[in-house]
Enzyme design. Structure first.
Site, PDB file in Angstrom:
ATOM      1  N   GLU A  67     -14.590  34.959  31.098  1.00 14.88           N
ATOM      2  CA  GLU A  67     -16.001  35.368  31.082  1.00 14.88           C
ATOM      3  C   GLU A  67     -16.509  35.523  32.499  1.00 14.88           C
ATOM      4  O   GLU A  67     -16.536  34.562  33.259  1.00 14.88           O
ATOM      5  CB  GLU A  67     -16.834  34.332  30.314  1.00 14.88           C
ATOM      6  CG  GLU A  67     -18.327  34.514  30.371  1.00 14.88           C
ATOM      7  CD  GLU A  67     -18.799  35.890  29.948  1.00 14.88           C
ATOM      8  OE1 GLU A  67     -19.404  36.585  30.788  1.00 14.88           O
ATOM      9  OE2 GLU A  67     -18.572  36.263  28.788  1.00 14.88           O
ATOM     10  N   LYS A  68     -16.943  36.719  32.867  1.00 15.67           N
ATOM     11  CA  LYS A  68     -17.333  37.036  34.246  1.00 15.67           C
ATOM     12  C   LYS A  68     -18.627  36.388  34.706  1.00 15.67           C
ATOM     13  O   LYS A  68     -18.924  36.385  35.889  1.00 15.67           O
ATOM     14  CB  LYS A  68     -17.424  38.550  34.422  1.00 15.67           C
ATOM     15  CG  LYS A  68     -18.507  39.198  33.595  1.00 15.67           C
ATOM     16  CD  LYS A  68     -18.435  40.701  33.708  1.00 15.67           C
ATOM     17  CE  LYS A  68     -19.270  41.363  32.641  1.00 15.67           C
ATOM     18  NZ  LYS A  68     -18.858  42.723  32.396  1.00 15.67           N
ATOM     19  N   HIS A  69     -19.425  35.840  33.818  1.00 11.66           N
ATOM     20  CA  HIS A  69     -20.724  35.273  34.189  1.00 11.66           C
ATOM     21  C   HIS A  69     -20.678  33.788  34.559  1.00 11.66           C
ATOM     22  O   HIS A  69     -21.666  33.245  35.038  1.00 11.66           O
ATOM     23  CB  HIS A  69     -21.721  35.461  33.048  1.00 11.66           C
ATOM     24  CG  HIS A  69     -22.066  36.893  32.813  1.00 11.66           C
ATOM     25  ND1 HIS A  69     -21.413  37.657  31.878  1.00 11.66           N
ATOM     26  CD2 HIS A  69     -22.965  37.699  33.425  1.00 11.66           C
ATOM     27  CE1 HIS A  69     -21.905  38.884  31.908  1.00 11.66           C
ATOM     28  NE2 HIS A  69     -22.841  38.943  32.842  1.00 11.66           N
ATOM     29  N   HIS A 123     -17.658  40.620  38.256  1.00  8.14           N
ATOM     30  CA  HIS A 123     -19.025  40.814  37.775  1.00  8.14           C
ATOM     31  C   HIS A 123     -19.651  41.964  38.561  1.00  8.14           C
ATOM     32  O   HIS A 123     -19.513  42.023  39.781  1.00  8.14           O
ATOM     33  CB  HIS A 123     -19.870  39.550  37.960  1.00  8.14           C
ATOM     34  CG  HIS A 123     -21.213  39.662  37.322  1.00  8.14           C
ATOM     35  ND1 HIS A 123     -22.240  40.389  37.873  1.00  8.14           N
ATOM     36  CD2 HIS A 123     -21.684  39.156  36.156  1.00  8.14           C
ATOM     37  CE1 HIS A 123     -23.292  40.335  37.074  1.00  8.14           C
ATOM     38  NE2 HIS A 123     -22.970  39.600  36.022  1.00  8.14           N
ATOM     39  N   HIS A 139     -27.453  45.517  37.088  1.00 10.23           N
ATOM     40  CA  HIS A 139     -26.726  44.348  36.559  1.00 10.23           C
ATOM     41  C   HIS A 139     -26.188  43.528  37.721  1.00 10.23           C
ATOM     42  O   HIS A 139     -25.261  43.955  38.413  1.00 10.23           O
ATOM     43  CB  HIS A 139     -25.573  44.843  35.676  1.00 10.23           C
ATOM     44  CG  HIS A 139     -24.863  43.758  34.937  1.00 10.23           C
ATOM     45  ND1 HIS A 139     -23.712  44.019  34.230  1.00 10.23           N
ATOM     46  CD2 HIS A 139     -25.118  42.438  34.763  1.00 10.23           C
ATOM     47  CE1 HIS A 139     -23.282  42.898  33.658  1.00 10.23           C
ATOM     48  NE2 HIS A 139     -24.121  41.919  33.981  1.00 10.23           N
ATOM     49  N   CYS A 199     -27.767  35.703  35.548  1.00 10.09           N
ATOM     50  CA  CYS A 199     -27.513  37.139  35.500  1.00 10.09           C
ATOM     51  C   CYS A 199     -28.796  37.794  35.001  1.00 10.09           C
ATOM     52  O   CYS A 199     -29.399  37.315  34.031  1.00 10.09           O
ATOM     53  CB  CYS A 199     -26.360  37.442  34.541  1.00 10.09           C
ATOM     54  SG  CYS A 199     -26.089  39.211  34.254  1.00 10.09           S
ATOM     55  N   HIS A 256     -27.742  38.935  31.301  1.00 12.37           N
ATOM     56  CA  HIS A 256     -27.084  38.033  30.351  1.00 12.37           C
ATOM     57  C   HIS A 256     -27.481  36.563  30.461  1.00 12.37           C
ATOM     58  O   HIS A 256     -26.845  35.705  29.873  1.00 12.37           O
ATOM     59  CB  HIS A 256     -25.565  38.199  30.465  1.00 12.37           C
ATOM     60  CG  HIS A 256     -25.135  39.588  30.150  1.00 12.37           C
ATOM     61  ND1 HIS A 256     -24.792  40.498  31.134  1.00 12.37           N
ATOM     62  CD2 HIS A 256     -25.039  40.244  28.969  1.00 12.37           C
ATOM     63  CE1 HIS A 256     -24.482  41.646  30.558  1.00 12.37           C
ATOM     64  NE2 HIS A 256     -24.626  41.529  29.260  1.00 12.37           N
TER      65      HIS A 256
END
Length: 130
Positions: free
Chosen positions: A15-17, A45, A51, A115, A118
């Site tokens: 998961e990039k976040h 990310h 974003h 983010c 997100h």
């Protein structure tokens, strides 16, 4: 609904976040060491006007204690915005921070990131003081 219910967790490798905390697992009491917190170590990310990561906060909770201490709050303000349009700007801040600190006892480091699309993400890492 409580704020704590809005904080998401996952494996940073998938998961990039999720903030990634990198430092020694064991440090000497009172000795300065470096901690790196970043996002997108395995999955990049985006860092665009649309974003991006707005900030990372780092906290420490000593083992056996009730309260958590804020180590620092780090904001990223440049995401390619400009008068020419989105992603046309001359500067992009990268969502990575390095901080030096020393500990008096073992405990847990917590990283929280935001983010703009997100939401809030958290990770933690235990540190042993010898």
């Amino acid at each position: 609904m409580k704020l704590a219910e809005q904080i998401q967790q996952a494996d940073w490798k998938k998961e990039k976040h999720v903030p990634v905390i990198e430092c020694a697992d064991e440090v000497k009491a009172g000795e300065i060491f470096e901690v790196k917190v970043s996002l997108g170590k395995e999955i990049v990310h985006p860092n665009t006007t649309e974003h991006h990561i707005r900030w990372i906060s780092l906290y420490f909770r000593p083992e056996g204690e009730k309260f958590t201490y804020q180590v620092g709050h780090y904001e990223f303000s440049a995401h390619g915005e400009s008068a020419q349009g989105a992603n046309e700007g001359p500067i992009y801040t990268h969502h990575e921070v390095r901080v030096s600190l020393k500990l008096g006892k073992s405990g847990t480091l917590f990283a929280l990131s935001l983010c703009n699309i997100h939401g809030l993400w958290e990770s933690s890492k235990e540190i042993k003081v010898v």
